[in-house]
Design an enzyme around this catalytic site. Structure first.
Site, mmCIF file in Angstrom:
data_model
loop_
_atom_site.group_PDB
_atom_site.id
_atom_site.type_symbol
_atom_site.label_atom_id
_atom_site.label_comp_id
_atom_site.label_asym_id
_atom_site.label_seq_id
_atom_site.Cartn_x
_atom_site.Cartn_y
_atom_site.Cartn_z
ATOM 1 C CG ASP A 227 -1.823 1.170 1.326
ATOM 2 O OD1 ASP A 227 -2.629 1.324 0.393
ATOM 3 O OD2 ASP A 227 -1.737 1.943 2.310
ATOM 4 C CD GLU A 258 -2.375 2.748 -3.417
ATOM 5 O OE1 GLU A 258 -3.349 3.474 -3.584
ATOM 6 O OE2 GLU A 258 -1.753 2.712 -2.341
#
Ligand code: CA
Length: 486
Positions: A227, A258
């Protein structure tokens, strides 16, 4: 890959059980890996998982008013993973490492307010604030890790308890600075939210790396979705993946990051820096689809793959249509409109390039409302499994209608396909599927068109598509051989 959650799945602790019961079905439709949401304890039992409190609490300890997480208990999670593995499906954990939330107590330390639009620019002198940076995990104690977090393990925070003032505070002290190796937006994009973890602190680097190795082993993970990596020191990510892969030995460990940016150059630079040891989500492709669904026939479909990761570095591109952040009401809201979703899934699921990711919300629905796209995704997954083999030839030659063919291969009898999508009117394309297919009768697999087409002598046929739709042409089942037509 399937992203097995959307933002609004019920916070009733049942997702892990649902996932376990769904494992056999997922294998059957051709899912080979599942990206599961953050399994770590968040701020409360409704936290989607990005408000991380304790990385070592996978739904095991009574902390923040709950033993389970939004998705269930650690035991239920382990059972789900076992079932997925039994069905040959890999498991990627969503690892949220940029920040921590819901500290146990406040601490006093020196900090300096910075301009939110340019975090390199102080807008106050350093002064003492009272921030939420003390983590001692009373519910877990020292099980798995004795590490306790303090203000010097963070680089910034957003709240001063002493005067209840919200701002972006850069923590001031010896060796304290925003991290290098992060995105340059807003001057320096180290700070995203909550208490920002300082990945220049050697104790932090060790603790977080130890956690990565621990959680991989504890859950038997096959990979991670990392993330918010544009807010994390890139050297840390390198070391972190290197350490987990070393601990895994000969077993591969998958990673997709990400890096939420529509600009291909930023993704490209990051990949080069990481020596292509991590995949990235193809955010530019998502934004191209988002643009196309809004502009309709005014969008030039010849540009759909322009400046995308799948065009530039297909071997490290994870293609997707939407996710929990782009969905309606989320932080990066840019949901692809319903009419375009089947077109988008056709492009990612049948393409020879990229590693496609199906979004739970597009398959099972969002906020309890069933998805209108499940049937077409099922059909596309079936075509992917049966037909999407061999060389791909693109027909990117018209502003409204584009298509490609897959030539099929010998290992998959009857494979091959011709796909078209139109953002304008009804259209057609003369495409060649190979002279060896001459005389074959092909039909349209999604049910949008009921006619059939016969392949000409040189392997060419005129394939049609309705306006605003996709059409997927495959060899029709042979009705003479008594087979079920699969
Ligand atoms: Ca950060």
């Amino acid at each position: 890959m399937m992203q097995y959650f959307e933002w609004n799945v019920p916070a009733d602790g049942t997702l892990w059980t649902k996932l376990k019961e769904d494992a056999a079905h997922l294998a059957e439709i051709g899912i080979t890996a599942v990206w599961i949401p953050p399994a770590t304890k968040g701020q409360n039992d409704k936290d989607v998982g990005y408000g991380i409190y304790d990385l070592y609490d996978l739904g095991e300890f009574d902390q923040k008013g709950t033993v389970r997480t939004k998705y269930g208990t650690k035991q239920q999670l382990k059972e789900a993973i076992d079932e997925l593995h039994k069905n040959g499906i890999q498991v990627y954990l969503d690892a949220v490492m940029n920040h921590k939330a819901a500290a146990d107590y406040t601490e006093k330390f020196m900090a300096q307010e910075v301009d939110p639009n340019n975090r390199e620019k102080p807008v106050s002198a350093p002064y003492e604030i009272e921030g939420w940076t003390g983590f001692n995990f009373p519910g877990r104690g020292e099980k798995y890790s004795a590490f306790k977090w303090h203000w010097n393990h963070f680089s910034g925070t957003d709240y001063n308890q002493a005067n209840q003032k919200k701002a972006i505070y850069r923590i001031v002290g010896e060796n304290k600075a925003w991290s290098t190796g992060v995105d340059s937006e807003n001057g320096n994009y180290d700070y995203l939210m909550f208490a920002d973890i300082d990945f220049d602190n050697p104790d932090v680097i060790k603790e977080m790396t130890d956690w990565g190795i621990w959680v991989t082993e504890e859950l038997g993970l096959d990979g991670m979705r990392l993330d918010a990596i544009k807010h994390i020191n890139d050297d840390f990510i390198k070391g972190f993946l290197g350490a987990i892969r070393a601990a895994k030995g000969k077993e591969p460990f998958y990673a997709v990051g990400e890096y939420w940016k529509g600009d291909i150059e930023s993704l490209d630079a990051y990949l080069a820096d990481q020596k292509y040891n991590v995949d990235l989500f193809d955010v530019p492709l998502h934004y191209n689809m988002y643009q196309a669904c809004q502009d309709g026939h005014a969008f030039d479909m010849r540009k759909l793959l322009d400046n995308t990761l799948v065009a530039r570095h297909p071997e490290v591109a994870v293609t997707f249509v939407d996710n929990h952040d782009s969905q309606w009401g989320s932080s990066l809201q840019s949901q692809v409109k319903d009419w375009f979703k089947p077109l988008g899934y056709g492009v990612i699921l049948l393409n020879v390039k990229g590693y496609p990711c199906v979004f739970y919300g597009d398959y099972y629905g969002m906020g309890g409302k069933p998805s209108p796209h499940r049937t077409v995704i099922d059909r596309l997954l079936e075509v992917r499994k049966n037909n999407a083999y061999g060389e791909q030839v693109n027909y990117t030659d018209h502003p409204e209608v584009i298509g490609f063919v897959r030539m099929g291969d010998e290992q998959h009898e009857g494979s091959g396909l011709a796909m078209l999508i139109s953002v304008g009117d009804d259209g057609y394309k003369d495409m060649n599927v190979g002279a060896n297919r001459k005389g074959e009768v092909w039909h349209e697999a999604t049910g949008n068109i009921t006619d059939t087409v016969t392949i000409g002598d040189d392997g060419t046929a005129r394939f049609t598509v309705h306006g605003g739709k996709l059409a997927v042409w495959v060899p029709a089942p042979n009705i003479d051989d008594g087979s079920t037509g699969k």
